[in-house]
Design a protein around this motif. Structure first.
Motif, short mmCIF file in Angstrom:
data_model
loop_
_atom_site.label_atom_id
_atom_site.label_comp_id
_atom_site.label_asym_id
_atom_site.label_seq_id
_atom_site.Cartn_x
_atom_site.Cartn_y
_atom_site.Cartn_z
N CYS A 173 -9.63 70.61 78.56
CA CYS A 173 -9.01 70.40 77.25
C CYS A 173 -7.79 69.50 77.32
O CYS A 173 -7.61 68.63 76.49
N GLU A 175 -3.73 68.32 77.16
CA GLU A 175 -2.61 68.59 76.28
C GLU A 175 -2.90 68.27 74.81
O GLU A 175 -2.33 68.88 73.92
N CYS A 204 -7.77 70.68 71.17
CA CYS A 204 -7.71 72.03 70.63
C CYS A 204 -8.17 73.03 71.68
O CYS A 204 -9.25 72.90 72.24
N ARG A 205 -7.34 74.04 71.96
CA ARG A 205 -7.64 75.01 72.99
C ARG A 205 -8.08 76.36 72.43
O ARG A 205 -7.90 77.39 73.07
N CYS A 239 -14.14 75.73 74.66
CA CYS A 239 -13.08 75.59 73.66
C CYS A 239 -13.49 74.54 72.64
O CYS A 239 -14.43 73.78 72.85
N VAL A 268 -5.67 67.57 68.51
CA VAL A 268 -4.76 68.55 67.95
C VAL A 268 -3.86 67.95 66.88
O VAL A 268 -3.65 66.74 66.83
N SER A 301 1.12 71.08 68.03
CA SER A 301 0.32 72.29 67.96
C SER A 301 -0.63 72.36 69.15
O SER A 301 -0.84 71.38 69.86
N ALA A 302 -1.21 73.54 69.36
CA ALA A 302 -2.22 73.71 70.40
C ALA A 302 -3.61 73.68 69.80
O ALA A 302 -4.59 73.79 70.52
N TYR A 303 -3.69 73.56 68.47
CA TYR A 303 -4.97 73.63 67.78
C TYR A 303 -5.19 72.40 66.90
O TYR A 303 -4.23 71.75 66.47
N GLN A 356 -5.73 75.30 63.16
CA GLN A 356 -4.32 75.60 62.89
C GLN A 356 -4.20 76.43 61.62
O GLN A 356 -3.45 77.39 61.55
#
Length: 163
Positions: free
Chosen positions: A111, A113, A116-117, A133, A138, A142-144, A149
């Protein structure tokens, strides 16, 4: 404010020379630590200045403490009184329904940086580096991805107090 006579100050200094901490001296005399510190500061000829420990001394102390702790743990392990820590398997939540239509999945380890994780599994499975995942780009900071999100975070709602 109490006036300290010479005998009381010398008695405090004798306690300090014996290795007592300022806190212990203060408790013995019924005053705060800062009172004793002030007396020591005003009478440097009576109160010895403790030498600061070198890095080597501190390291030796840490090694001694660690050796004592290790010996204590080995002794306790030999008696069977200490339980070994149990490893709890990390399992996934059921998030397979959150997969976006037409979006291929990406292994968690791939995935990076800016992907989306959000883990997409049917639940009950063990998580690992190959866990699927979302993998879409993203949202900034954000991580999504923007769609996930919205699912993962609720906006802050200012609430009025109940009273």
């Amino acid at each position: 404010m109490k006036h300290w006579d010479r005998q009381e100050i010398e008695a405090m200094a004798a306690m300090r020379r014996d290795g007592k901490a300022l806190t212990a001296i203060a408790e013995a005399w019924g005053v705060s630590r800062m009172v004793v510190a002030g007396i020591a500061r005003r009478n440097p000829d009576l109160f010895p200045v403790r030498e600061k420990k070198t890095a080597a001394d501190k390291a030796a102390e840490r090694k001694t403490k660690a050796a004592k702790l290790l010996a204590k743990r080995k002794k306790a392990a030999g008696t069977g009184t200490v339980d070994k820590p149990r490893l709890i398997p990390v399992e996934a939540y059921d998030t397979q329904h959150m997969q976006l239509p037409g979006a291929p999945t990406v292994a968690f380890i791939d995935c990076g940086e800016f992907r989306c994780r959000l883990v997409l599994t049917p639940g009950g499975e063990r998580l690992g580096p190959d866990t699927p995942c979302c993998g879409r780009p993203v949202a900034e900071g954000s991580a999504y991805c923007p769609e996930h999100q919205k699912l993962m975070y609720r906006p802050y709602i200012k609430r009025t107090p109940a009273w």
